[in-house]
Design a protein around this motif. Structure first.
Motif, PDB file in Angstrom:
ATOM      1  N   GLU A 144       0.888  -1.192  -0.043  1.00 34.48           N
ATOM      2  CA  GLU A 144       0.154  -0.028   0.166  1.00 34.48           C
ATOM      3  C   GLU A 144       0.751   0.887  -0.097  1.00 34.48           C
ATOM      4  O   GLU A 144       0.374   2.367  -0.572  1.00 34.48           O
ATOM      5  N   SER A 145       1.865   1.175   0.568  1.00 35.49           N
ATOM      6  CA  SER A 145       2.952   2.396   0.730  1.00 35.49           C
ATOM      7  C   SER A 145       3.078   3.214  -0.812  1.00 35.49           C
ATOM      8  O   SER A 145       3.463   4.228  -0.982  1.00 35.49           O
ATOM      9  N   LEU A 172       6.296  -1.412   6.469  1.00 35.03           N
ATOM     10  CA  LEU A 172       5.041  -0.874   6.319  1.00 35.03           C
ATOM     11  C   LEU A 172       5.130   0.255   5.188  1.00 35.03           C
ATOM     12  O   LEU A 172       4.159   0.633   4.740  1.00 35.03           O
ATOM     13  N   THR A 173       6.495   0.839   4.812  1.00 34.11           N
ATOM     14  CA  THR A 173       6.627   1.916   4.233  1.00 34.11           C
ATOM     15  C   THR A 173       7.635   1.870   2.672  1.00 34.11           C
ATOM     16  O   THR A 173       7.696   2.633   1.931  1.00 34.11           O
ATOM     17  N   GLN A 174       8.055   0.669   2.692  1.00 34.45           N
ATOM     18  CA  GLN A 174       8.910   0.353   1.448  1.00 34.45           C
ATOM     19  C   GLN A 174       8.183  -0.261   0.301  1.00 34.45           C
ATOM     20  O   GLN A 174       8.717  -0.248  -0.833  1.00 34.45           O
ATOM     21  N   THR A 228      16.043   5.449  10.715  1.00 33.51           N
ATOM     22  CA  THR A 228      15.144   4.716   9.708  1.00 33.51           C
ATOM     23  C   THR A 228      14.002   5.730   9.321  1.00 33.51           C
ATOM     24  O   THR A 228      13.887   6.204   8.164  1.00 33.51           O
ATOM     25  N   VAL A 229      13.635   6.516  10.198  1.00 29.53           N
ATOM     26  CA  VAL A 229      12.723   7.583  10.140  1.00 29.53           C
ATOM     27  C   VAL A 229      13.126   8.611   9.199  1.00 29.53           C
ATOM     28  O   VAL A 229      12.656   9.193   8.167  1.00 29.53           O
ATOM     29  N   ALA A 230      14.483   9.135   9.367  1.00 28.59           N
ATOM     30  CA  ALA A 230      15.085  10.134   8.877  1.00 28.59           C
ATOM     31  C   ALA A 230      15.319   9.551   7.515  1.00 28.59           C
ATOM     32  O   ALA A 230      15.097  10.699   6.335  1.00 28.59           O
ATOM     33  N   ALA A 231      15.766   8.566   7.100  1.00 27.68           N
ATOM     34  CA  ALA A 231      15.970   8.147   5.822  1.00 27.68           C
ATOM     35  C   ALA A 231      14.776   7.982   4.762  1.00 27.68           C
ATOM     36  O   ALA A 231      14.747   8.256   3.983  1.00 27.68           O
ATOM     37  N   ILE A 232      13.682   7.449   5.777  1.00 28.16           N
ATOM     38  CA  ILE A 232      12.314   7.378   4.914  1.00 28.16           C
ATOM     39  C   ILE A 232      11.986   8.958   4.630  1.00 28.16           C
ATOM     40  O   ILE A 232      11.308   9.012   3.368  1.00 28.16           O
ATOM     41  N   ASN A 244       3.468   8.596   6.136  1.00 27.47           N
ATOM     42  CA  ASN A 244       3.420   9.911   7.355  1.00 27.47           C
ATOM     43  C   ASN A 244       2.502   9.255   8.494  1.00 27.47           C
ATOM     44  O   ASN A 244       3.033   9.228   9.568  1.00 27.47           O
ATOM     45  N   ALA A 245       1.671   8.697   8.073  1.00 25.21           N
ATOM     46  CA  ALA A 245       0.832   7.965   9.224  1.00 25.21           C
ATOM     47  C   ALA A 245       1.429   6.899   9.996  1.00 25.21           C
ATOM     48  O   ALA A 245       1.159   6.790  11.166  1.00 25.21           O
ATOM     49  N   VAL A 246       2.136   6.041   9.289  1.00 24.53           N
ATOM     50  CA  VAL A 246       2.711   4.918   9.950  1.00 24.53           C
ATOM     51  C   VAL A 246       3.726   5.446  10.809  1.00 24.53           C
ATOM     52  O   VAL A 246       3.881   5.204  12.008  1.00 24.53           O
ATOM     53  N   ILE A 247       4.521   6.504  10.191  1.00 22.13           N
ATOM     54  CA  ILE A 247       5.563   7.223  11.210  1.00 22.13           C
ATOM     55  C   ILE A 247       4.888   7.756  12.509  1.00 22.13           C
ATOM     56  O   ILE A 247       5.378   7.358  13.560  1.00 22.13           O
ATOM     57  N   GLN A 248       3.927   8.302  12.234  1.00 19.61           N
ATOM     58  CA  GLN A 248       3.227   9.153  13.628  1.00 19.61           C
ATOM     59  C   GLN A 248       2.656   8.065  14.406  1.00 19.61           C
ATOM     60  O   GLN A 248       2.807   8.083  15.603  1.00 19.61           O
TER      61      GLN A 248
END
Length: 708
Positions: A144-145, A172-174, A228-232, A244-248
């Motif tokens: 989905e990402s 969840l983000t890749q 990881t958050v910074a890289a994403i 953005n939602a997953v990170i939050q």
């Protein structure tokens, strides 16, 4: 394991239930479900109620289930239709997940068996179990990402307990799919079984075992996520709602009670799905791509007629096409002016194979088989018997005409000749052949082994059989084809040249080079326009301009500026100097600001730069649609995102216009007219703006209604 049929307790049965002599209950969806089939959320609610009821029964000792959702229910178009029809409710989803969490209190083992490829919303319910078994060879993941969304249903709560926060964030983000074996290495999967029966047997052994402990949960703390958050965020630039939602959600999970996190996930999940950006991305990158790969007009009966491909030119493009064709099982004749050059082209395939071998994605037998299908040669007659010849020589009309004349006779009786050209009109190139109806354009993108798009250009005399053969070959090579009509620079190159032109125009206006590059990336473009010019080389850009029939004043200004840079030995990356200076020792580059250009006293607003870069490509895309270069907006959206790196969150050039709103888009383009002729507005676009026209309603194109 031997099971007895149990009467389904649900008045509208959706699941088959069996219980064995040990009290282990097995649940799977019924193959045939009475129409109308319930929606995704209703199906999951039925499943959760059923699971809870079975757990409450004293005779139940354990539960084993397969995915409660079938393949059709994992379809994104189906999901979005249900979301927009109001068939999803965040409150119900939240209460459903609270019920799932309560399953643990029954202290009865729950096993899920992933018996077929299971991704996204179909994979989420499999995380509700205590132990997960996957069948060898299936695919897993959360794609989905790639569409700006994310998978809810407890994934942001349960996944960290299984694989840790950092791995959860990446998964969840890749948007990548992984195999069952890799899923086991990640600890997402507890056991990999050879087949379904083996999975059932493993489930029973684990349930009946006295020691059912799995690997400890929380392999990493939330603190490990920071890098990881910074890289994403650097990669996505905050433009994807789902990411953005997953990170939050993950960042807040540690300090909030479980019920609050579940409620937040359910609310945010539905909110993300309803954002226009996500709809646009799904329409283009899922629904649109599926339609290009399964066109209604394509007759697949002739799929086996292409057995041998001849390729003229063993440079980067030719060697890349050769690799893709050999990988697809086709025999390839790779011809260049010398045997050494042809062999160097084949060596490119060998290099890719070596990387795949090192990664464990290919074995030596597969490598040898692939390479054996490529014959490097300097002799034109070796092309004899080719069902398709693709010329991939330098972008020069005279050279292309020469090699076409030399090689056309070596095609089979109904063979097809294709030109891999970025901008030269196909109808003109076809005059070099005695059969222009068998001539077509196939524009591959570099590097061919990584770029998914093929732009197929139909010339004025290209017949339907030739078009079908070209599309079938593209599909056989695993590519995503879009079909466009002939014209200078066709579609992708044409709009991309406008992107580069606008950057040079802004530079000549006094906008700093660094600001142009920064804002292009902030807008979501894959690469800044000045960096792209250096990569393709300024000399090649001028050569392309030389091939165009006419240039307007803005293009002439850009041409003159590029010519002056070349005169001063700033030719691009290969020369070490262009819009950037390149350090061969450190392999770094530094933006170069031309001292001869006067910087604007009033620095341009960042939003203005971004709008100009986005709008200029979208405006020319409309011209392509109006002129008949494009048949439908979706072809332009797919081509712009996959071919030239237009920001994916927009859904493409026409998605961007719809996101902006056509009246505002026209108003802003009108205000840019003083920047150059590239901002001239077709009268028809102004008319459509007066009607507040939208190119899409949901997944449906409105273009055919433009005259209403």
């Amino acid at each position: 394991m031997m099971m007895q049929k149990k009467e389904n307790p649900d008045p509208s049965p959706l699941f088959d239930i069996q219980r064995d002599s040990d009290g282990i209950v097995f649940i799977q969806p019924l193959i045939e479900i009475p129409s109308p089939r319930p929606g995704i959320q209703v199906t999951l609610e039925h499943f959760v109620v059923l699971m809870t009821k079975l757990l409450q029964e004293q005779e139940t000792t354990a539960l084993v289930y397969t995915s409660p959702l079938n393949a059709d229910q994992g379809n994104y178009m189906s999901l979005f239709n249900q979301v927009y029809e109001g068939m999803f409710d965040s409150s119900n989803m939240y209460h459903m997940m609270l019920e799932v969490i309560k399953w643990k209190s029954f202290n009865k083992p729950i096993v899920s068996i992933l018996d077929r490829s299971c991704t996204g919303i179909r994979l989420a319910p499999m995380l509700w179990s205590d132990y997960r078994i996957a069948i060898q060879g299936i695919s897993l993941g959360f794609p989905e990402s790639k569409f700006g969304a994310f998978t809810g249903l407890g994934t942001t709560v349960l996944l960290p307990q299984i694989i840790g926060y950092t791995q959860t964030l990446q998964l969840l983000t890749q948007g990548n799919s992984i195999g069952s074996t890799d899923g086991h290495k990640l600890a997402l999967i507890d056991h990999v079984a050879a087949d379904f029966d083996g999975g059932i047997a493993t489930a029973k052994r684990w349930i009946l075992s006295k020691n059912r402990a799995t690997d400890p949960a929380f392999r990493s703390s939330s603190a490990d996520m920071e890098n990881t958050v910074a890289a994403i965020q650097k990669k996505t630039r905050g433009l994807l709602p789902g990411t953005n939602a997953v990170i939050q959600l993950l960042q807040s999970a540690v300090s909030r009670p479980l019920d609050e996190v579940l409620q937040a996930e359910a609310t945010v999940y539905l909110a993300v799905l309803k954002t226009p950006e996500v709809l646009h991305m799904v329409r283009t990158l899922d629904h649109g791509i599926h339609r290009t790969q399964h066109p209604d007009w394509l007759e697949c009966t002739s799929d086996n007629t292409i057995r041998q491909i001849g390729i003229l030119g063993a440079g980067m493009m030719g060697s890349g096409i050769a690799y893709e064709a050999a990988k697809a099982g086709l025999n390839v004749i790779l011809k260049d002016v010398t045997l050494l050059r042809a062999q160097q082209g084949k060596a490119y395939s060998a290099q890719i194979c070596e990387k795949l071998l090192a990664q464990g994605n290919m074995d030596s037998e597969q490598q040898q088989a692939l390479l054996s299908r490529i014959t490097a040669t300097e002799h034109i007659h070796d092309l004899s018997g080719s069902d398709l010849i693709i010329e991939a020589v330098f972008e020069d009309a005279a050279l292309k005409a020469e090699v076409t004349k030399q090689s056309f006779a070596y095609l089979t009786k109904n063979g097809v000749f294709a030109s891999n050209t970025t901008s030269l009109p196909i109808s003109n190139l076809a005059t070099a052949t005695p059969h222009p109806e068998r001539f077509i354009g196939m524009h591959f993108f570099s590097p061919v082994d990584r770029m998914p798009l093929v732009e197929i250009i139909r010339g004025q005399q290209t017949d339907q059989n030739t078009l079908q053969q070209a599309v079938l070959v593209a599909l056989k090579l695993g590519k995503i084809p879009i079909v466009v009509h002939d014209g200078p620079a066709f579609f992708t190159s044409r709009i991309f040249f406008n992107y580069l032109l606008e950057a040079i125009t802004m530079l000549l206006e006094g906008i700093p080079a660094q600001q142009i590059e920064t804002e292009a990336l902030t807008a979501g473009f894959a690469v800044g326009p000045l960096a792209v010019l250096d990569e393709i080389s300024l000399e090649l850009m001028l050569h392309v301009y030389d091939q165009l029939p006419t240039l307007h004043a803005s293009q002439h200004r850009a041409y003159a500026y590029l010519a002056n840079m070349i005169k001063n030995q700033r030719k691009g990356r290969k020369s070490g100097h262009g819009f950037y200076d390149y350090d061969s020792t450190t392999r770094t580059k530094t933006i170069w600001q031309d001292p001869t250009l006067s910087m604007s006293i009033d620095s341009a607003a960042p939003t203005l730069i971004r709008k100009r870069l986005l709008h200029v490509m979208a405006l020319d895309s409309y011209r392509c649609l109006e002129e008949g270069i494009l048949d439908q907006p979706i072809d332009g959206d797919i081509g712009s995102v996959l071919g030239v790196g237009y920001p994916a969150y927009t859904g493409g050039v026409f998605g961007h216009i719809d996101l902006t709103g056509l009246p505002l888009f026209v108003q802003e383009c009108t205000s840019f007219f003083h920047f150059g002729e590239q901002w001239e507005l077709p009268p028809s676009l102004k008319t459509l703006a007066g009607k507040d026209f939208k190119f899409y309603t949901g997944f449906r194109s409105n273009w055919q209604k433009r005259e209403e």
